[in-house]
Design a protein around this motif. Sequence first.
Motif, PDB file in Angstrom:
ATOM      1  N   ASN A  37      27.806 -46.259   9.618  1.00  0.00           N
ATOM      2  CA  ASN A  37      27.553 -46.864  10.923  1.00  0.00           C
ATOM      3  C   ASN A  37      26.045 -46.917  11.162  1.00  0.00           C
ATOM      4  OD1 ASN A  37      27.379 -47.521  13.684  1.00  0.00           O
ATOM      5  ND2 ASN A  37      29.307 -46.490  14.134  1.00  0.00           N
ATOM      6  N   LYS A  38      25.514 -48.121  11.168  1.00  0.00           N
ATOM      7  CA  LYS A  38      24.070 -48.309  11.351  1.00  0.00           C
ATOM      8  C   LYS A  38      23.714 -48.685  12.791  1.00  0.00           C
ATOM      9  CE  LYS A  38      23.543 -47.612   6.958  1.00  0.00           C
ATOM     10  NZ  LYS A  38      23.014 -46.301   6.496  1.00  0.00           N
ATOM     11  N   ASP A  39      24.692 -48.616  13.712  1.00  0.00           N
ATOM     12  CA  ASP A  39      24.421 -48.962  15.106  1.00  0.00           C
ATOM     13  C   ASP A  39      23.461 -47.953  15.729  1.00  0.00           C
ATOM     14  OD1 ASP A  39      26.191 -51.014  14.790  1.00  0.00           O
ATOM     15  OD2 ASP A  39      27.845 -50.040  15.855  1.00  0.00           O
ATOM     16  N   ALA A  40      22.683 -48.436  16.687  1.00  0.00           N
ATOM     17  CA  ALA A  40      21.782 -47.539  17.402  1.00  0.00           C
ATOM     18  C   ALA A  40      22.595 -46.480  18.144  1.00  0.00           C
ATOM     19  CB  ALA A  40      20.936 -48.340  18.393  1.00  0.00           C
ATOM     20  N   GLY A  41      22.175 -45.264  18.011  1.00  0.00           N
ATOM     21  CA  GLY A  41      22.873 -44.171  18.685  1.00  0.00           C
ATOM     22  C   GLY A  41      23.988 -43.545  17.885  1.00  0.00           C
ATOM     23  N   ALA A  42      24.381 -44.163  16.760  1.00  0.00           N
ATOM     24  CA  ALA A  42      25.499 -43.625  15.974  1.00  0.00           C
ATOM     25  C   ALA A  42      25.157 -42.248  15.410  1.00  0.00           C
ATOM     26  CB  ALA A  42      25.875 -44.588  14.858  1.00  0.00           C
ATOM     27  N   GLU A  43      23.908 -42.073  14.966  1.00  0.00           N
ATOM     28  CA  GLU A  43      23.527 -40.781  14.373  1.00  0.00           C
ATOM     29  C   GLU A  43      23.565 -39.674  15.419  1.00  0.00           C
ATOM     30  OE1 GLU A  43      19.959 -38.729  11.706  1.00  0.00           O
ATOM     31  OE2 GLU A  43      19.860 -40.855  12.263  1.00  0.00           O
ATOM     32  N   ASP A  44      23.113 -39.983  16.662  1.00  0.00           N
ATOM     33  CA  ASP A  44      23.158 -38.976  17.729  1.00  0.00           C
ATOM     34  C   ASP A  44      24.607 -38.603  18.053  1.00  0.00           C
ATOM     35  OD1 ASP A  44      20.416 -38.915  17.919  1.00  0.00           O
ATOM     36  OD2 ASP A  44      20.326 -40.379  19.548  1.00  0.00           O
ATOM     37  N   LYS A  45      25.492 -39.605  18.074  1.00  0.00           N
ATOM     38  CA  LYS A  45      26.903 -39.321  18.336  1.00  0.00           C
ATOM     39  C   LYS A  45      27.496 -38.490  17.198  1.00  0.00           C
ATOM     40  CE  LYS A  45      27.777 -43.373  21.219  1.00  0.00           C
ATOM     41  NZ  LYS A  45      28.505 -44.663  21.364  1.00  0.00           N
ATOM     42  N   PHE A  46      27.079 -38.778  15.972  1.00  0.00           N
ATOM     43  CA  PHE A  46      27.565 -38.014  14.823  1.00  0.00           C
ATOM     44  C   PHE A  46      27.152 -36.547  14.950  1.00  0.00           C
ATOM     45  CE2 PHE A  46      26.908 -36.501  10.401  1.00  0.00           C
ATOM     46  CZ  PHE A  46      28.211 -36.614   9.943  1.00  0.00           C
ATOM     47  N   LYS A  47      25.911 -36.303  15.370  1.00  0.00           N
ATOM     48  CA  LYS A  47      25.439 -34.932  15.539  1.00  0.00           C
ATOM     49  C   LYS A  47      26.206 -34.238  16.665  1.00  0.00           C
ATOM     50  CE  LYS A  47      20.709 -35.782  13.894  1.00  0.00           C
ATOM     51  NZ  LYS A  47      19.278 -35.839  14.284  1.00  0.00           N
ATOM     52  N   ALA A  48      26.471 -34.974  17.753  1.00  0.00           N
ATOM     53  CA  ALA A  48      27.208 -34.384  18.869  1.00  0.00           C
ATOM     54  C   ALA A  48      28.627 -34.016  18.467  1.00  0.00           C
ATOM     55  CB  ALA A  48      27.222 -35.361  20.044  1.00  0.00           C
ATOM     56  N   VAL A  49      29.248 -34.874  17.682  1.00  0.00           N
ATOM     57  CA  VAL A  49      30.604 -34.604  17.202  1.00  0.00           C
ATOM     58  C   VAL A  49      30.613 -33.376  16.296  1.00  0.00           C
ATOM     59  CG1 VAL A  49      32.414 -35.486  15.671  1.00  0.00           C
ATOM     60  CG2 VAL A  49      31.459 -36.958  17.454  1.00  0.00           C
ATOM     61  N   ASN A  50      29.641 -33.268  15.407  1.00  0.00           N
ATOM     62  CA  ASN A  50      29.555 -32.100  14.523  1.00  0.00           C
ATOM     63  C   ASN A  50      29.370 -30.815  15.318  1.00  0.00           C
ATOM     64  OD1 ASN A  50      29.916 -32.786  11.781  1.00  0.00           O
ATOM     65  ND2 ASN A  50      27.923 -33.775  11.717  1.00  0.00           N
ATOM     66  N   GLU A  51      28.516 -30.893  16.342  1.00  0.00           N
ATOM     67  CA  GLU A  51      28.259 -29.702  17.156  1.00  0.00           C
ATOM     68  C   GLU A  51      29.514 -29.275  17.897  1.00  0.00           C
ATOM     69  OE1 GLU A  51      25.631 -28.750  21.078  1.00  0.00           O
ATOM     70  OE2 GLU A  51      24.535 -29.523  19.320  1.00  0.00           O
ATOM     71  N   ALA A  52      30.227 -30.264  18.484  1.00  0.00           N
ATOM     72  CA  ALA A  52      31.462 -29.940  19.201  1.00  0.00           C
ATOM     73  C   ALA A  52      32.481 -29.308  18.267  1.00  0.00           C
ATOM     74  CB  ALA A  52      32.038 -31.212  19.835  1.00  0.00           C
ATOM     75  N   ASN A  53      32.594 -29.842  17.072  1.00  0.00           N
ATOM     76  CA  ASN A  53      33.542 -29.289  16.095  1.00  0.00           C
ATOM     77  C   ASN A  53      33.131 -27.897  15.659  1.00  0.00           C
ATOM     78  OD1 ASN A  53      35.788 -29.617  14.081  1.00  0.00           O
ATOM     79  ND2 ASN A  53      34.086 -29.352  12.675  1.00  0.00           N
ATOM     80  N   GLU A  54      31.824 -27.665  15.543  1.00  0.00           N
ATOM     81  CA  GLU A  54      31.325 -26.356  15.123  1.00  0.00           C
ATOM     82  C   GLU A  54      31.774 -25.260  16.089  1.00  0.00           C
ATOM     83  OE1 GLU A  54      29.671 -23.896  12.480  1.00  0.00           O
ATOM     84  OE2 GLU A  54      29.537 -26.072  12.246  1.00  0.00           O
ATOM     85  N   VAL A  55      31.870 -25.609  17.369  1.00  0.00           N
ATOM     86  CA  VAL A  55      32.279 -24.627  18.385  1.00  0.00           C
ATOM     87  C   VAL A  55      33.805 -24.532  18.475  1.00  0.00           C
ATOM     88  CG1 VAL A  55      32.242 -24.085  20.851  1.00  0.00           C
ATOM     89  CG2 VAL A  55      30.174 -24.909  19.714  1.00  0.00           C
ATOM     90  N   LEU A  56      34.464 -25.674  18.576  1.00  0.00           N
ATOM     91  CA  LEU A  56      35.903 -25.654  18.878  1.00  0.00           C
ATOM     92  C   LEU A  56      36.760 -25.274  17.688  1.00  0.00           C
ATOM     93  CD1 LEU A  56      36.233 -28.766  21.214  1.00  0.00           C
ATOM     94  CD2 LEU A  56      35.737 -26.385  21.787  1.00  0.00           C
ATOM     95  N   ARG A  57      36.244 -25.396  16.462  1.00  0.00           N
ATOM     96  CA  ARG A  57      37.041 -25.007  15.300  1.00  0.00           C
ATOM     97  C   ARG A  57      37.020 -23.497  15.086  1.00  0.00           C
ATOM     98  NH1 ARG A  57      33.606 -26.264   9.722  1.00  0.00           N
ATOM     99  NH2 ARG A  57      31.892 -24.836  10.140  1.00  0.00           N
ATOM    100  N   ASP A  58      36.063 -22.809  15.696  1.00  0.00           N
ATOM    101  CA  ASP A  58      35.892 -21.366  15.527  1.00  0.00           C
ATOM    102  C   ASP A  58      36.505 -20.663  16.740  1.00  0.00           C
ATOM    103  OD1 ASP A  58      34.349 -18.759  16.068  1.00  0.00           O
ATOM    104  OD2 ASP A  58      33.751 -19.210  14.010  1.00  0.00           O
ATOM    105  N   LYS A  59      37.478 -19.798  16.512  1.00  0.00           N
ATOM    106  CA  LYS A  59      38.204 -19.174  17.621  1.00  0.00           C
ATOM    107  C   LYS A  59      37.282 -18.381  18.537  1.00  0.00           C
ATOM    108  CE  LYS A  59      42.690 -18.884  15.277  1.00  0.00           C
ATOM    109  NZ  LYS A  59      43.770 -17.986  14.795  1.00  0.00           N
ATOM    110  N   GLU A  60      36.343 -17.612  17.959  1.00  0.00           N
ATOM    111  CA  GLU A  60      35.469 -16.790  18.790  1.00  0.00           C
ATOM    112  C   GLU A  60      34.515 -17.651  19.600  1.00  0.00           C
ATOM    113  OE1 GLU A  60      33.510 -13.625  16.845  1.00  0.00           O
ATOM    114  OE2 GLU A  60      35.299 -12.887  15.825  1.00  0.00           O
ATOM    115  N   LYS A  61      33.912 -18.646  18.951  1.00  0.00           N
ATOM    116  CA  LYS A  61      32.988 -19.525  19.686  1.00  0.00           C
ATOM    117  C   LYS A  61      33.740 -20.286  20.778  1.00  0.00           C
ATOM    118  CE  LYS A  61      29.632 -20.553  15.977  1.00  0.00           C
ATOM    119  NZ  LYS A  61      30.373 -20.320  14.741  1.00  0.00           N
ATOM    120  N   ARG A  62      34.934 -20.769  20.442  1.00  0.00           N
ATOM    121  CA  ARG A  62      35.702 -21.535  21.427  1.00  0.00           C
ATOM    122  C   ARG A  62      36.061 -20.668  22.623  1.00  0.00           C
ATOM    123  NH1 ARG A  62      41.362 -24.913  20.287  1.00  0.00           N
ATOM    124  NH2 ARG A  62      41.546 -25.786  22.401  1.00  0.00           N
TER     125      ARG A  62
END
Length: 298
Positions: A37-62
């Motif tokens: 995805n080369k659209d403007a803002g796609a990379e920022d959304k990708f980082k936000a999605v990774n960050e959200a997953n980093e928290v919610l996939r981990d029981k203690e962090k969540r």
Amino acid sequence: MEFKDYYDILGVKPEASEAEIKAAYRKLARQYHPDKNKDAGAEDKFKAVNEANEVLRDKEKRRAYDQVRAGGYRGGEQFRPPPGFGQGQGFDGDMGDGDFSDFFESLFGRGGGGARGQPRPRRGRDVQASVQIDLQTAFDGGRTRVAMHDGHGGERVLEVKIPAGIQPGQVIRLSGQGQPGSAGGPGGDLLLEVGVRDDARFKLDGRNVLHVLAIAPWEAALGATVPVPTLAGAVDLRIPAGSQSGKKLRLKGRGMPGATPGDQLVELSIRTPPAADDKQRKAYEALHKHFADFDPRA
């Protein structure tokens, strides 16, 4: 700083299961991946999605995040973390390869805490990619090669083991083959989503396999035993007398392997030979006379 609503970022409800969170993350990561995805803002959304997953996939962090979110904060609102939050709770050991927001680091730390001046080892991020295989390989299992770009103009080739009976959309995890870790940390994983190419003889329907079998009119009318291909090799199939086009016969257990193997469904397709000369035309005329009362459209 602004409060991050990780559930909203992934598009899931706060009571979402681990499986729902994983599915939502994979879908959005594919959608916004910078390689696709080369659209403007796609990379920022990708980082936000990774960050959200980093928290919610981990029981203690969540669990810790949910405690903060229960204070009534909503995405975009100004936020100040509770004093001492996250300290001594072990959140800074395996948080991916950096590049998280200030909000994340205010809650879970920056991954520091080693010897003075020495960064703490961090695990590399997981990488998503896809691999296409043919149906026979999906049935038999085997090995295939996948070329991965390293981000520096180079390429590495990985040999991937394909388990027998794998289904389209299943993911193969290759430990340590994602992004390299930092400061001596382990590499992330490579997540390969499997696609199965179309096959000229068979159509996949879950674990069942569909094959269209051409038969002659006399085989359909009188019955016959004919060879039919399967992914495990040809077998003999009995055609009942009086069969019609579209009739489906089942070969039990001849579909894709698994805990409960699928079946092969054989759809009959009656093919009529052309009347290429006078003798063959007369044969059709005689047949017509014998079945003068037959109306195929009745």
